[in-house]
Every structure is written in C-alpha cells, then in structure tokens.
Design a protein around this motif. Structure first.
Motif, PDB file in Angstrom:
ATOM      1  N   MET A 161      16.494   3.577  42.184  1.00  0.00           N
ATOM      2  CA  MET A 161      16.883   4.318  43.271  1.00  0.00           C
ATOM      3  C   MET A 161      17.095   4.478  44.296  1.00  0.00           C
ATOM      4  O   MET A 161      17.694   5.669  44.959  1.00  0.00           O
ATOM      5  CB  MET A 161      15.263   3.798  44.073  1.00  0.00           C
ATOM      6  CG  MET A 161      13.799   4.370  43.616  1.00  0.00           C
ATOM      7  SD  MET A 161      12.478   4.433  44.703  1.00  0.00           S
ATOM      8  CE  MET A 161      12.272   2.663  45.319  1.00  0.00           C
ATOM      9  N   PRO A 162      17.811   3.697  43.742  1.00  0.00           N
ATOM     10  CA  PRO A 162      19.497   3.804  44.885  1.00  0.00           C
ATOM     11  C   PRO A 162      20.629   4.900  44.387  1.00  0.00           C
ATOM     12  O   PRO A 162      21.022   5.470  45.742  1.00  0.00           O
ATOM     13  CB  PRO A 162      19.611   2.261  44.330  1.00  0.00           C
ATOM     14  CG  PRO A 162      19.903   1.139  43.898  1.00  0.00           C
ATOM     15  CD  PRO A 162      18.294   2.970  43.367  1.00  0.00           C
ATOM     16  N   ALA A 163      20.330   5.162  43.075  1.00  0.00           N
ATOM     17  CA  ALA A 163      21.450   6.408  42.925  1.00  0.00           C
ATOM     18  C   ALA A 163      20.784   7.857  43.480  1.00  0.00           C
ATOM     19  O   ALA A 163      21.669   8.446  43.435  1.00  0.00           O
ATOM     20  CB  ALA A 163      21.041   6.757  41.184  1.00  0.00           C
ATOM     21  N   SER A 164      19.762   7.415  43.734  1.00  0.00           N
ATOM     22  CA  SER A 164      19.076   8.558  44.377  1.00  0.00           C
ATOM     23  C   SER A 164      19.195   9.091  45.357  1.00  0.00           C
ATOM     24  O   SER A 164      19.755   9.769  46.163  1.00  0.00           O
ATOM     25  CB  SER A 164      17.693   9.007  44.006  1.00  0.00           C
ATOM     26  OG  SER A 164      16.205  10.225  44.789  1.00  0.00           O
ATOM     27  N   PHE A 165      19.296   7.919  46.363  1.00  0.00           N
ATOM     28  CA  PHE A 165      19.490   7.599  47.674  1.00  0.00           C
ATOM     29  C   PHE A 165      21.130   7.902  47.823  1.00  0.00           C
ATOM     30  O   PHE A 165      21.482   9.273  48.862  1.00  0.00           O
ATOM     31  CB  PHE A 165      19.716   6.356  48.298  1.00  0.00           C
ATOM     32  CG  PHE A 165      20.911   6.455  49.734  1.00  0.00           C
ATOM     33  CD1 PHE A 165      19.960   6.460  50.993  1.00  0.00           C
ATOM     34  CD2 PHE A 165      21.999   5.299  50.135  1.00  0.00           C
ATOM     35  CE1 PHE A 165      20.381   6.037  52.270  1.00  0.00           C
ATOM     36  CE2 PHE A 165      22.306   4.963  50.847  1.00  0.00           C
ATOM     37  CZ  PHE A 165      21.930   5.620  51.406  1.00  0.00           C
ATOM     38  N   LEU A 166      21.777   8.130  47.006  1.00  0.00           N
ATOM     39  CA  LEU A 166      23.976   7.773  47.372  1.00  0.00           C
ATOM     40  C   LEU A 166      23.761   9.295  47.113  1.00  0.00           C
ATOM     41  O   LEU A 166      24.220   9.521  47.794  1.00  0.00           O
ATOM     42  CB  LEU A 166      24.464   7.119  46.132  1.00  0.00           C
ATOM     43  CG  LEU A 166      24.698   5.877  46.670  1.00  0.00           C
ATOM     44  CD1 LEU A 166      24.768   4.966  45.044  1.00  0.00           C
ATOM     45  CD2 LEU A 166      25.014   5.508  47.765  1.00  0.00           C
ATOM     46  N   TYR A 167      22.878  10.357  45.880  1.00  0.00           N
ATOM     47  CA  TYR A 167      23.325  11.092  46.246  1.00  0.00           C
ATOM     48  C   TYR A 167      22.656  12.566  46.798  1.00  0.00           C
ATOM     49  O   TYR A 167      23.233  13.163  47.867  1.00  0.00           O
ATOM     50  CB  TYR A 167      21.990  11.830  44.781  1.00  0.00           C
ATOM     51  CG  TYR A 167      22.200  13.085  45.195  1.00  0.00           C
ATOM     52  CD1 TYR A 167      23.505  14.264  44.580  1.00  0.00           C
ATOM     53  CD2 TYR A 167      21.118  13.843  45.157  1.00  0.00           C
ATOM     54  CE1 TYR A 167      23.375  15.716  44.774  1.00  0.00           C
ATOM     55  CE2 TYR A 167      20.806  15.472  44.924  1.00  0.00           C
ATOM     56  CZ  TYR A 167      21.545  16.092  45.229  1.00  0.00           C
ATOM     57  OH  TYR A 167      21.768  17.451  45.208  1.00  0.00           O
ATOM     58  N   ASN A 168      21.353  11.835  47.557  1.00  0.00           N
ATOM     59  CA  ASN A 168      20.415  12.469  49.161  1.00  0.00           C
ATOM     60  C   ASN A 168      21.642  12.049  50.486  1.00  0.00           C
ATOM     61  O   ASN A 168      21.716  13.289  51.254  1.00  0.00           O
ATOM     62  CB  ASN A 168      19.788  12.055  48.985  1.00  0.00           C
ATOM     63  CG  ASN A 168      18.341  12.363  48.535  1.00  0.00           C
ATOM     64  OD1 ASN A 168      17.929  13.889  48.346  1.00  0.00           O
ATOM     65  ND2 ASN A 168      17.745  11.727  47.163  1.00  0.00           N
ATOM     66  N   LEU A 169      22.839  10.864  50.372  1.00  0.00           N
ATOM     67  CA  LEU A 169      23.552  10.580  50.991  1.00  0.00           C
ATOM     68  C   LEU A 169      24.471  11.556  51.667  1.00  0.00           C
ATOM     69  O   LEU A 169      25.125  11.866  52.247  1.00  0.00           O
ATOM     70  CB  LEU A 169      23.751   9.536  50.574  1.00  0.00           C
ATOM     71  CG  LEU A 169      25.074   8.388  51.754  1.00  0.00           C
ATOM     72  CD1 LEU A 169      24.526   8.377  53.685  1.00  0.00           C
ATOM     73  CD2 LEU A 169      25.364   7.617  52.079  1.00  0.00           C
ATOM     74  N   TYR A 170      25.135  11.464  50.133  1.00  0.00           N
ATOM     75  CA  TYR A 170      26.488  12.911  50.224  1.00  0.00           C
ATOM     76  C   TYR A 170      25.284  13.611  50.176  1.00  0.00           C
ATOM     77  O   TYR A 170      27.083  14.776  50.827  1.00  0.00           O
ATOM     78  CB  TYR A 170      26.701  12.454  48.838  1.00  0.00           C
ATOM     79  CG  TYR A 170      27.789  11.172  48.560  1.00  0.00           C
ATOM     80  CD1 TYR A 170      28.716  10.249  49.456  1.00  0.00           C
ATOM     81  CD2 TYR A 170      27.558   9.974  46.868  1.00  0.00           C
ATOM     82  CE1 TYR A 170      29.301   9.319  48.804  1.00  0.00           C
ATOM     83  CE2 TYR A 170      28.191   9.473  47.440  1.00  0.00           C
ATOM     84  CZ  TYR A 170      28.862   8.626  48.297  1.00  0.00           C
ATOM     85  OH  TYR A 170      29.449   7.354  47.906  1.00  0.00           O
ATOM     86  N   SER A 171      24.659  14.495  49.730  1.00  0.00           N
ATOM     87  CA  SER A 171      23.996  15.773  50.310  1.00  0.00           C
ATOM     88  C   SER A 171      24.270  15.988  51.849  1.00  0.00           C
ATOM     89  O   SER A 171      24.680  17.064  52.478  1.00  0.00           O
ATOM     90  CB  SER A 171      23.035  16.344  49.527  1.00  0.00           C
ATOM     91  OG  SER A 171      22.970  16.094  48.355  1.00  0.00           O
ATOM     92  N   ALA A 172      23.712  14.637  51.914  1.00  0.00           N
ATOM     93  CA  ALA A 172      23.369  14.588  53.717  1.00  0.00           C
ATOM     94  C   ALA A 172      25.269  15.997  54.166  1.00  0.00           C
ATOM     95  O   ALA A 172      25.352  16.125  55.677  1.00  0.00           O
ATOM     96  CB  ALA A 172      22.570  13.770  54.585  1.00  0.00           C
TER      97      ALA A 172
END
Length: 460
Positions: A161-172
């Motif tokens: 899940m931390p990897a999923s968060f990082l991708y979504n943060l950079y997408s933001a």
C-alpha cells in the motif's frame, strides 16, 4: 388554459436569459479543461482494465478457487484503495491552488508534508490491515475453502500500500500542474508490466493469487518510480529539497483536512455502493447478474464524468489560488456546459445501445437477467445528465477548497439511493434501483445548486 399558456410563454422568454451565462464561455478555460480532462478520461478507462487484468489472467490460467478469491479480495481491497485515492485527490486541489498562486516555496513544503504525513499514515494503515486481516475476512464471511487464497492475496496487497500511496501522490502533483498526459503514459506502462508479470507468475510459475498480488505490487512500485523520475527530469521545481523539509502547522492542518475529507468521501461512496449491492443480493441470481453487468458498463461511463470533475477542480483551484473570482465563475460555467453536453451524449448512447452492450456481458438466453439489465440501463441513462452536471458542482466546490460540501451531497445521494432501492426493489425489480439512482442525482444537483447560489449572494 390561457393562464397555463401565459406561464409557458413567460418561461420560454426567460429561458434564453437563464442559459446565457453558460453559452458565453471563456475559450482559454475550456481548452485548459479539455487538455486536463481528455488524458484523465483515457487514464480512468485504462484503470478499469488495470483492475480486471488479474481476474482475466486467473480466469484463463488458474483454477476456480483462485478466480473466486480474486473477486472477494477486490471488494475488500477497494475499500482501502479508494481511501488512498480520495486522500490524494484532496491534496491535488491544495497543490493546484498553490500552483495557481505561483507559490512554489509553499508548494514544495506542502509536497514534503503530504509525503511525510501520507506515507506514515499509509504505513500504519498497512500494518493494521495486515494485523486484522483474518478477523476482517471472517467478518465478511469468506468461505473456508477460499479463506487461504483471499488472505494470501490481500496480505501482499496491503504490504504494498505505501507504493500505491506514492504513485497517487505523484499523480496528484502532476495533475495539479496540468501534466495529465504524463499520468496516462506512466499508467500505460504499468498496465503492460502488470499484464506481463501476471502471465509469467500465473501461467508459467503457477503462483495463482499470490502471483497476481505480487505483480500488482511490482507494477505500483514501478509507477511510483516512473512518476518521481518524470518530475525530477521535467519539473524539478516541484520536488521538495532539504530546506523544504519542515512542518508548517497551518499548512499541515489544511493538508490533513483536505486529505481526510476527500478520503472519507471516496471510501464512504464505496461503502454505500456495497450496501446497495447487499440490497440487490437479496433479490435473486438473475437480478444480481443483471446489476453486476450494468455496474461494469456504468464504470466506463462514469470515467468521463469523474475526469470532468477532476479537471474542473484543478482549473478552478488555479483561478482560486490566483484570487481571480471572475475566472473561477468562468471555470464553473465552462465545466457545466461541457459536462452537460457530454452527459446528454452518454445518455443517448447508453439508451440506444443498451441491448448490444449488455449482450457483451450477459447471454441473451438468460432472459430474466438480460431483460432486467437492459431495462436498468435504459432507465438510468435518462438521468445521466444529472450525474455529469453533479460532477461540475463537486469539482467546483473542491476547487475553491470547500471539500466538505461534495461529501455531504454525495453521502445524502447514496443514502437516498439505498433507502429507495430497499423500499421498492421487491415490487419494481432492478428498475427501482435505476430510478433511485437518478432521483439521488437530481436531489444532489438541487442541493449543490442551492448552496452555490448562497455563496454567490454572499460574494455580491
């Protein structure tokens, strides 16, 4: 009769005046909105494929237990995933406001705080989810024959899940500065890698759901890495540096507020949809099959509206950050026009192609399921324009930082949809759910329109 005719004439005379603000739009804003929305539409459609790749490969190269397990696991996984996606959506609005203000120092500081706060919270969420996973699976009544499969899949998903968060943060970050084409490119690479790894792990190595989970986590790590490398190469001014690594209490509180409210918004909507599904599940197999098919089709249709809402929030946030009230209103009008037209087009297409699209998912030989699915799709298509205009209001309020208003509207909509479906499903069948959905959309448009009118009067 004459009174009725005079009322109609008065309405028709006032109609052009009411529509005039929406017919006079800022072309520059429309162009910016389309430049953001179009790649997001393709990204959301691609995301639909991303979510079905594991099931597709397992369905072809694994046994029935592995395939059934992925369906149960996906329902549990999405509850956590939507919370992460929703949180990053709120953070993107804050970033867009700072970008519109050209305040890059606070942008980088906000980026650091979102990174630190979000990564820490996601790590804790991941650990808690893994710890309570057996109890959670017992609570949702996973059959004993599938328990081990579902547990293995979700263990690796929660671990990643931390990897999923990082991708979504950079997408933001990318979305807030109009780099949505980069998001589409990175997601395309990720989907291709996920598919290739799925085939290798499941078909060649016979790892079943474990292989599917590991492939998903690896592709998410790759997405996060590619997003970071793109930002470092193309927009290094947006990445925080050592001097930006400090905590600003006011900005931290605002970041946490935006993230928590929008995260609750997305997870609350998903819980509401699960409850509607639970109501439908009591109506028998044909109704369940029909509703399953229609939700898949609606998922693609909603990709357009959701992308429009995201584009509206970013463009509105840019103008709000620049403190340009006139262009904030121009963004709202342009969005209302674009999404209203798009909603009408989707309504017409869905209505007249209902039979053909349903036949792709439900065999016409299953008469009850096929008929209910077609009826549902035709009925709900009549309301779809209100779904799209509702996205305009949601994007507008998010863009000006009033993130609590879309939450209130969305929760009231899903509550109304749930109650009406429960009351009338037994008598009207799946048509009751379609009407309940449409009535909820109309209600939320009226609610948000009333609130916006109050804001306009306050500004005046």
């Amino acid at each position: 009769m004459s009174l009725s005719r005079s009322c109609r004439c008065a309405f028709l005379q006032k109609l052009p005046q009411a529509l005039a603000p929406f017919l006079h739009y800022d072309r520059a804003i429309v162009s910016e909105m389309l430049a953001i929305a179009v790649p997001l539409i393709f990204s959301n459609i691609l995301q639909q494929f991303y979510n079905t790749v594991d099931a597709f490969v397992l369905g072809h190269y694994a046994d029935q237990e592995n395939f059934a397990a992925i369906g149960i696991a996906s329902a549990v996984m999405n509850l956590f995933l939507f919370a992460i996606i929703g949180s990053c959506t709120g953070i993107s609005v804050l970033f867009a406001q700072l970008y519109g203000r050209k305040d890059f120092r606070r942008f980088r500081n906000g980026h650091f705080q979102a990174f630190a706060l979000g990564l820490g919270a996601t790590a804790i969420l991941s650990a808690v989810a893994i710890a309570v996973l057996p109890s959670l699976l017992h609570a949702v009544q996973v059959p004993d024959s599938l328990f081990a499969y579902v547990h293995r899949y979700l263990f690796f998903i929660f671990l990643g899940m931390p990897a999923s968060f990082l991708y979504n943060l950079y997408s933001a970050v990318l979305r807030s500065v109009d780099r949505t084409r980069a998001i589409l490119l990175i997601l395309s690479v990720s989907v291709a890698v996920n598919l290739a790894l799925d085939i290798w792990f499941i078909r060649d190595l016979h790892l079943g759901v474990t292989g599917a989970a590991v492939a998903t986590v690896i592709s998410q790590c790759l997405s996060a890495l590619l997003s970071f490398l793109y930002l470092r190469k193309m927009s290094p001014a947006l990445l925080f540096r050592k001097k930006d690594c400090r905590f600003d209490k006011a900005l931290l509180q605002k970041t946490a507020h935006f993230a928590c409210v929008t995260g609750f918004h997305q997870s609350g909507l998903y819980i509401g949809k699960l409850l509607v599904q639970a109501v439908v599940n009591g109506a028998g197999t044909p109704i369940i099959a029909a509703y399953t098919a229609t939700t898949r089709i609606e998922g693609f249709a909603n990709s357009f509206g959701d992308s429009g809402a995201a584009a509206t929030s970013v463009v509105t946030a840019h103008q709000y950050g620049a403190r340009n009230r006139a262009r904030v209103e121009a963004s709202y009008r342009a969005s209302f026009l674009l999404l209203g037209v798009l909603g009408l087009v989707c309504s017409v297409i869905m209505y007249f192609t209902a039979g053909r699209t349903i036949s792709l998912l439900v065999d016409p030989g299953y008469t009850d399921a096929f008929t209910n699915a077609v009826d549902y799709l035709k009925i709900v298509s009549l309301y779809y324009v209100f779904c799209f205009t509702g996205n305009t209001f949601a994007g507008y309020f998010d863009g000006i930082g009033r993130v609590n208003i879309p939450v209130c509207g969305a929760l009231s909509h899903i509550t109304m949809r749930l109650i009406l479906s429960w009351l009338f499903l037994a008598d009207a069948g799946l048509a009751a759910v379609a009407h309940a959905t449409g009535i909820g959309w109309i209600w939320v448009n009226l609610f948000w329109g009333w609130i916006k009118q109050k804001y306009n009067k306050k500004d005046m």
